[in-house]
Scaffold this active site. Structure first.
Site, PDB file in Angstrom:
ATOM      1  N   HIS A  19      22.373  38.406  25.788  1.00 31.50           N
ATOM      2  CA  HIS A  19      22.491  38.532  24.769  1.00 31.50           C
ATOM      3  C   HIS A  19      22.443  39.585  24.372  1.00 31.50           C
ATOM      4  CE1 HIS A  19      18.976  35.157  25.131  1.00 31.50           C
ATOM      5  NE2 HIS A  19      19.950  34.621  24.255  1.00 31.50           N
ATOM      6  N   ARG A  27      18.463  33.644   3.941  1.00 33.07           N
ATOM      7  CA  ARG A  27      17.320  32.522   4.370  1.00 33.07           C
ATOM      8  C   ARG A  27      16.026  32.689   3.996  1.00 33.07           C
ATOM      9  NH1 ARG A  27      21.086  32.542   9.087  1.00 33.07           N
ATOM     10  NH2 ARG A  27      22.162  30.319   9.642  1.00 33.07           N
ATOM     11  N   ARG A  57      18.471  29.877  -0.610  1.00 32.77           N
ATOM     12  CA  ARG A  57      17.943  28.492   0.427  1.00 32.77           C
ATOM     13  C   ARG A  57      16.632  28.498  -0.241  1.00 32.77           C
ATOM     14  NH1 ARG A  57      19.970  26.873   6.139  1.00 32.77           N
ATOM     15  NH2 ARG A  57      17.764  28.645   6.391  1.00 32.77           N
ATOM     16  N   GLU A 112      24.038  18.808   5.987  1.00 38.11           N
ATOM     17  CA  GLU A 112      23.873  19.538   7.446  1.00 38.11           C
ATOM     18  C   GLU A 112      23.050  18.287   7.808  1.00 38.11           C
ATOM     19  OE1 GLU A 112      20.973  23.311   8.032  1.00 38.11           O
ATOM     20  OE2 GLU A 112      19.744  22.015   6.255  1.00 38.11           O
ATOM     21  N   ASN A 160      25.383  24.451  11.484  1.00 40.18           N
ATOM     22  CA  ASN A 160      24.847  24.907  12.901  1.00 40.18           C
ATOM     23  C   ASN A 160      23.832  23.197  13.020  1.00 40.18           C
ATOM     24  OD1 ASN A 160      25.131  27.108  12.981  1.00 40.18           O
ATOM     25  ND2 ASN A 160      23.803  28.379  11.845  1.00 40.18           N
ATOM     26  N   ASP A 161      22.941  22.746  12.531  1.00 35.06           N
ATOM     27  CA  ASP A 161      22.467  21.618  12.378  1.00 35.06           C
ATOM     28  C   ASP A 161      23.152  20.535  12.090  1.00 35.06           C
ATOM     29  OD1 ASP A 161      20.041  22.271  12.331  1.00 35.06           O
ATOM     30  OD2 ASP A 161      19.523  22.677  10.343  1.00 35.06           O
ATOM     31  N   ARG A 194      19.810  21.574  19.202  1.00 32.62           N
ATOM     32  CA  ARG A 194      20.615  23.260  19.076  1.00 32.62           C
ATOM     33  C   ARG A 194      20.316  24.538  20.087  1.00 32.62           C
ATOM     34  NH1 ARG A 194      20.455  24.734  12.941  1.00 32.62           N
ATOM     35  NH2 ARG A 194      19.802  27.441  13.449  1.00 32.62           N
ATOM     36  N   CYS A 252      28.616  27.821   5.475  1.00 30.90           N
ATOM     37  CA  CYS A 252      27.767  29.021   6.043  1.00 30.90           C
ATOM     38  C   CYS A 252      26.698  28.237   7.091  1.00 30.90           C
ATOM     39  CB  CYS A 252      26.870  28.997   4.598  1.00 30.90           C
ATOM     40  SG  CYS A 252      25.193  27.345   4.787  1.00 30.90           S
TER      41      CYS A 252
HETATM   42  C1  PEP Z   1      22.990  25.209   9.803  1.00 33.86           C
HETATM   43  O1  PEP Z   1      22.273  24.372  10.320  1.00 33.86           O
HETATM   44  O2  PEP Z   1      24.238  24.922   9.685  1.00 33.86           O
HETATM   45  C2  PEP Z   1      22.323  26.569   8.576  1.00 33.86           C
HETATM   46  C3  PEP Z   1      22.763  27.336   8.254  1.00 33.86           C
HETATM   47  O3  PEP Z   1      20.863  26.241   7.967  1.00 33.86           O
HETATM   48  P1  PEP Z   1      20.445  27.076   9.723  1.00 33.86           P
HETATM   49  O4  PEP Z   1      20.916  27.437  10.463  1.00 33.86           O
HETATM   50  O5  PEP Z   1      19.396  28.151   8.961  1.00 33.86           O
HETATM   51  O6  PEP Z   1      19.695  25.922  10.005  1.00 33.86           O
HETATM   52 MG    MG Z   2      20.340  24.240   8.966  1.00 31.96          MG
END
Ligand code: PEP
Ligand code: MG
Length: 569
Positions: free
Chosen positions: A182, A289, A326, A425, A448-449, A459, A496
């Site tokens: 980290h 966010r 968002r 996502e 990410n999701d 994740r 994103c």
């Molecule tokens: C994602 O899921 O890729 C995203 C951008 O949203 P978060 O990371 O806030 O869930």
């Molecule tokens: Mg997400």
């Protein structure tokens, strides 16, 4: 002169006086407890005081926030605390010994998993352990850094770094830690050159000694001789030139060697991200966010506070590009403290629009506030997270229409043509992207999701992170499908998730045909430079090739070769 080699964890070259921090003094004595109740109380008080110290630290960005939450996670982990208690109750260990033994048990399990990532996670628990031991000794755990210096440390905890005056940390030379620790991630985010894994370097340096540090090569030299000093001065001026070049590119549009244009935008989580976005030459906010604004229930207490954040962002970004708000993505792994939920599967549970459509008071207030902000700039956008299909999208849009009607009836000015988008996502949304595209102006892929749901890999779960493969053919096919649907329907397509800001993936994203990519501010300068080295036709060929491959490892190999051939930024 004392030279050492480690892992170049954050690029940059620096030479300055050292401030040495060694925590070794807090190693606990191994003596049996005479009063177990007193030891239990000491342990609990020390844990509470570290928790309290962490909660007072104001994170400057998403990475810092996530570091703090990892440490906090251990301090609130009932199993970790139960193990400390059991060591005192059952084995008669003193508080410090009990903490040391419990941490040892956790970290040896992680270290035994045999890959670097888990070894680094073992480092996280070590950081927490050191903080508790320091608290038991009555040591505050904070480091004094009143003037700019290179920190030479045996180890550094994320909370120690976050609490330091950032401008005074010129570099970090750490005995422990590696590329994915980290501290390394934080150092990269804050642009601080760092070398990790230096063995016992900190024991050979004293306060005020000159240290030269090369974060690319992973070398450090204490008390350099004349020749070495001169070499480092040359390296420093070369690296300043590179940084300057990157910054000079900030104002230029992001364009490939053959003239393909992609808008590079910023992911932010609060007002502090806006200045950094402007400095990085960002062309807008591709992902705000908003849930991170509402760190406590108080956020909703004041009517005007919420809209002030949105209006401020709209006004400040107006000359540069759009601001994409968002709507709240509460739930899942984020910010559930005040939601009063106890779900077996929170990641698949009551989050984002699922939560908002039930808490319509909160949602209506947010939508009205964003509508108000839309009157302050040409391109304020609204985006919905976690949409899983057309029915959900339609019901959210219908609710948004109701809120618009109320605003109209109250005479509140807003942009009637505000662009509306959905995040993609959830795999079902990606598969049905052609259907969703008919109802929105843009689609933004949240990798990410999308990766976690497509591959069924949490994740945030360290144990199975080796399965979290952005280049898995299933993920790439889904992404390509979404881009193709967007093109066919004439809607803007953006990404994103973290994939967008990873320079290695850029050739694939160019080749797939993204209109916009949104990423952490610091990634924008590198992405702009990288784009200039790439040719969109070559990138398209690369995409066609990787889509014919059947496994993630082969795709990773092909991409590595491609990046080696076409220059890595
Ligand atoms: C994602 O899921 O890729 C995203 C951008 O949203 P978060 O990371 O806030 O869930
Ligand atoms: Mg997400």
């Amino acid at each position: 002169m004392e030279r050492a080699s480690g892992i170049g964890a954050s690029s940059g070259v620096v030479m300055a006086a050292a401030v040495v921090v060694r925590h070794a003094a807090v190693a606990p004595e191994h003596v049996l407890a005479t009063d177990k109740a007193a030891e239990l109380q000491k342990a609990d008080e020390a844990i509470a005081s570290v928790r309290e110290g962490l909660s007072r630290i104001e994170p400057g960005n998403d990475d810092e926030r996530s570091m703090l939450s990892v440490s906090m996670g251990y301090l609130e982990d009932p199993e970790y605390i139960a193990l400390i208690h059991a060591n005192i109750n059952d084995l008669s260990y003193t508080a410090g010994w009990a903490v040391e033994a419990a941490s040892e048990r956790y970290s040896s399990i992680l270290e035994g998993m045999g890959n670097e990532y888990f070894r680094e996670r073992a480092g996280d628990i070590r950081n927490v352990e050191m903080s508790i031991l320091a608290a038991l000794e009555g040591v505050s755990g904070s480091i004094e850094l009143s003037k700019p210096a290179i920190l030479v440390v045996d180890y550094l905890s994320p909370s120690e770094l976050i609490a330091l005056p950032r401008g005074n940390v010129l570099g970090i030379a750490s005995d422990r830690g590696g590329l994915t620790s980290h501290i390394a991630i934080l150092a990269r985010t804050a642009n601080i050159p760092a070398v990790m894994g230096l063995g016992d370097f900190s024991s050979k340096v004293s306060d005020g000694m000159t240290v030269a540090l090369d974060g690319v090569e992973g070398t450090v030299v204490a008390d350099p001789d004349r020749k070495t000093g001169a070499r480092f001065r040359r390296l420093i001026s070369d690296s300043r030139r590179y940084d300057k070049e990157l910054r000079e590119g900030a104002g230029e549009p992001a364009v490939t060697a053959d003239g393909k244009r992609i808008h590079l935008m910023s992911n932010i989580a609060g007002p502090q991200g806006i200045d950094a976005a402007i400095e990085s030459g960002s062309e807008g906010i591709g992902l705000y966010r908003t849930e991170f604004l509402a760190l406590g229930k108080d956020f909703f207490a004041s009517e005007s506070k919420e809209e002030e954040f949105y209006i401020d962002a709209a006004k400040r970004m107006a000359p540069y590009g759009p601001v994409t708000f968002r709507t709240f993505d509460f739930g899942g792994d984020k910010l559930t403290e005040w939601m009063d939920v106890n779900e077996e599967n929170p990641i698949l549970g009551w989050r984002a629009v699922r939560f908002c459509m039930e808490r319509r008071d909160i949602f209506a207030h947010q939508l009205a506030a964003i509508l108000k902000a839309s009157a302050y700039a040409d391109d304020v956008r609204l985006m919905f997270p976690m949409i899983s299909g057309i029915e959900e999208l339609k019901s959210v849009l219908a609710f948004f229409d109701e809120v618009k009607a109320i605003c109209r009836s109250k005479g509140i000015p807003f942009n009637e043509d505000m662009k509306i988008g959905t995040m993609i996502e959830v795999p079902s949304a990606a598969i049905c992207a052609d259907i969703l595209a008919d109802y929105v102006d843009f689609m933004s892929i949240g990798t990410n999701d999308l990766i976690q749901y497509t591959l069924a890999v949490d994740r945030g779960n360290d144990k199975i992170s080796y399965l979290y493969r952005p280049l898995h053919p299933a993920v790439l096919r889904l992404i390509k499908h979404v881009v193709d649907c967007a093109k066919e329907k004439g809607v803007t397509v953006s990404m994103c998730g973290e994939m967008a800001g990873t320079p290695e993936y850029l050739p694939l994203l160019i080749g797939m045909g993204f209109d916009e990519l949104s990423m952490a501010n610091h990634s924008i300068l590198v992405a702009k430079r990288r784009m200039k080295m790439l040719d969109s036709i070559g990138c398209t060929r690369l995409v066609n090739h990787v889509l014919s491959l059947s496994d993630a490892s082969s795709i990773e190999d092909v991409l590595k070769e491609f990046n080696a051939e076409y220059g890595k930024a």
